[in-house]
Design an enzyme around this catalytic site. Sequence first.
Site, PDB file in Angstrom:
ATOM      1  N   ASP A 245       0.733  -1.022   0.281  1.00  5.30           N
ATOM      2  CA  ASP A 245       0.398  -0.154   0.014  1.00  5.30           C
ATOM      3  C   ASP A 245       1.213   1.373  -0.270  1.00  5.30           C
ATOM      4  O   ASP A 245       1.412   1.246   0.640  1.00  5.30           O
ATOM      5  CB  ASP A 245      -1.325  -0.066   0.902  1.00  5.30           C
ATOM      6  CG  ASP A 245      -2.149   1.055   1.078  1.00  5.30           C
ATOM      7  OD1 ASP A 245      -2.014   1.983  -0.176  1.00  5.30           O
ATOM      8  OD2 ASP A 245      -3.203   0.464   1.570  1.00  5.30           O
TER       9      ASP A 245
HETATM   10  C1  BGC Z   1      -5.456   3.123   0.126  1.00  4.74           C
HETATM   11  C2  BGC Z   1      -4.682   2.480  -0.762  1.00  4.74           C
HETATM   12  C3  BGC Z   1      -4.560   3.175  -2.542  1.00  4.74           C
HETATM   13  C4  BGC Z   1      -3.346   3.461  -2.516  1.00  4.74           C
HETATM   14  C5  BGC Z   1      -2.911   4.404  -3.882  1.00  4.74           C
HETATM   15  C6  BGC Z   1      -3.395   4.073   0.431  1.00  4.74           C
HETATM   16  O1  BGC Z   1      -3.700   5.413   0.557  1.00  4.74           O
HETATM   17  O2  BGC Z   1      -5.054   2.772   0.532  1.00  4.74           O
HETATM   18  O3  BGC Z   1      -5.893   1.865  -1.286  1.00  4.74           O
HETATM   19  O4  BGC Z   1      -4.600   2.194  -3.190  1.00  4.74           O
HETATM   20  O5  BGC Z   1      -3.102   4.830  -0.899  1.00  4.74           O
HETATM   21  O6  BGC Z   1      -3.779   5.551  -4.159  1.00  4.74           O
END
Ligand code: BGC
Length: 677
Positions: free
Chosen positions: A239
């Site tokens: 993530d």
């Molecule tokens: C989120 C993810 C997301 C990623 C990229 C994170 O803060 O938890 O779900 O895909 O950011 O934007």
Amino acid sequence: MNNKDVYVERKRYVESKAREMLAGLTLEEKFKLLTSNARRRFYVTDPIKRLEIPSFKMTDGPLGVARHSGSFKKCTRFPATIALAATWNRDLPRAMGKAIAREVASIGRHMLLAPGTNIHRTPLNGRTFEYFSEDPHLTKEMAIPFVKGVQEEGIGACLKHYAANNQETDRRSSNSVVDERTLHEIYLRAFRETVIEADPWAVMGSYNKVNGTYGCEHKYLIRDILMERWNFDGFVVSDWFATRPIETTEGCVNGGLSLEMPWPARYKTGSLQKSFEKKLFSEEAIDDLVLRILRVMFLCGAFENGDSPRHDYRNSPEHQELSRKIAEEGMVLLKNDSDLLPLNPNDATTIFVAGPNLKKKFGKLLYGGSSAVVPLYEITPYEGLKERIGKDCFTDDPEKADIAIIFAGLDHGKGKDSETADRKTLKLPGEQISLIIETAKVNPNTIVVLIAGSPISMDDWLDNVPTVLIAWYAGMESGRAITNVLFGDTSPSGKLPITFPKILSDSPAHSTGYPKTYPGDEEKNVHYEEGILVGYRWFDTKEIEPLFPFGFGLSYTDFIFGSSLIESSTVYEMDDRFEVKVELENIGPRIGSEVIQVYASIEDSAVQRPKQELVGFKKIYIKDKEKAKSVIKINARDLAYYDIKRHDWRLEPGVYRIFIGNSSRSIFDEHEILIKK
Ligand code: BGC
């Protein structure tokens, strides 16, 4: 060749190409592929020019192509995942997955960072709207077709957030303390089934720790379970910034993390080199991580198409129509005393409309978090109604109006149903409660339409109003979809994918042990003490009356469950199936659909079992005054539990009761089956 053979053939071809490519890479080039050095290009990796390896480009979902990650293009905004799940219609996630993937390809990206397959543990979770359900069976039944739909279009799907990422409070530092059985039976199950059935090309490691180890370096979760046990051959991506608190580079390498995003923290070339020289990981380990990325890049056609858009299907009328259809099918009619709904389109009705969500648009940049899609247009409830009845039908005086409609709910901003913070309460804001109560005092025909992505408690106002409909976050066609349902163009057929508790302390994560069980103790350990009793498993087993039960939803027509039968009542093996045959009659005044739900429980078990668990369902459409026979296929493996002695699933022999109904609390028939040794 059938589709499956074509896919197997393609994977074989891709494997040889990826291995060939890997053989030509230097160690430093391999290191470079493990992250993105293109600072400020949050979703894109670097190319390696020498070997003509292109950039790999991702974009956020799951409500469509999210604007901040999709070259700032406008795209179709679909309803929230919880609304999709509320349709209980497996065709819709497939269609939505396909449509979004076509839009991903339209902006030259290779992978959609969706779907989110986490389980609703607490109704306060800021991302409840982005996940399917509190139930692993419903979650996997919707996630599998979604992933298939995406990947059929040659775009990668990425299951997120692996694993036990069930709250936004302290999401980057909390530690989910969860026992082995609960982890597998509740929190990993939808990931497992989706990996095995739909073969997603990527999985996203979560921010939080699970039993003391961060998601992105979790060797047990990634290497042992996902890769070894479930045969996952795609890659794991972190993530965004999730690796920051992780201490070592080798932790991530040995844990199985292929791609660190959005830029290097643990995968700086220097750190990789140093750890490699110290023999903290092997070149084979790096090869495996890189091979996984290359495999997916070939599967997504990155080498053939590069990043040139394959077509332009963004905002096509078909996608907008699909968005509206999902919105309509996902709405759940919670209360409808004296059949106030549907409104009669022929009556010259005067309507009083009010509430904070009447004219609110939700599709704004990063609104709700990383899933925010900004559409070309968004029809608000006010616009939808105006389009239908003309603005002369509106009155400012609730007392004089034939009907009053309050568009209440949540704001979708931080702390109000959005990423990065959880909600603080299940209640509506006080001014909305007053608005509902005051309006209902002068107008007995007051309808509350809730626009929200998670449960709302209603004890303080529910008795004051005859009718409540929850529309969720319904996408760019929201206002039209709501109007269509209010006027009965379509009969509501959505069913709750999550229990609505009367009060917060009734729900499992909040019933005991505050703050230990939620939001976590002083060390930010969140103890999942309720174990496997999540959602209705808790309410049903503990005999706590919910406000609205799991699976519940009214219709404008009436269905009668007739006789049902299970032909062969003896099942032997995990891989066996049995069929539940149900007769259903639509005795009401209009065409409609009903969801037949099948729950199971075992009479005597060696271990704790919930009172009942969903094991199958089917949505069927029936014309008024017609009957239909339906067959629901149940996999025996869905009756199994996770046995910690064997570290595997076990189908316990014994007598099982099979319940047939249209919510976890309305069961119309039951049968017994025998699982033999
Ligand atoms: C989120 C993810 C997301 C990623 C990229 C994170 O803060 O938890 O779900 O895909 O950011 O934007």
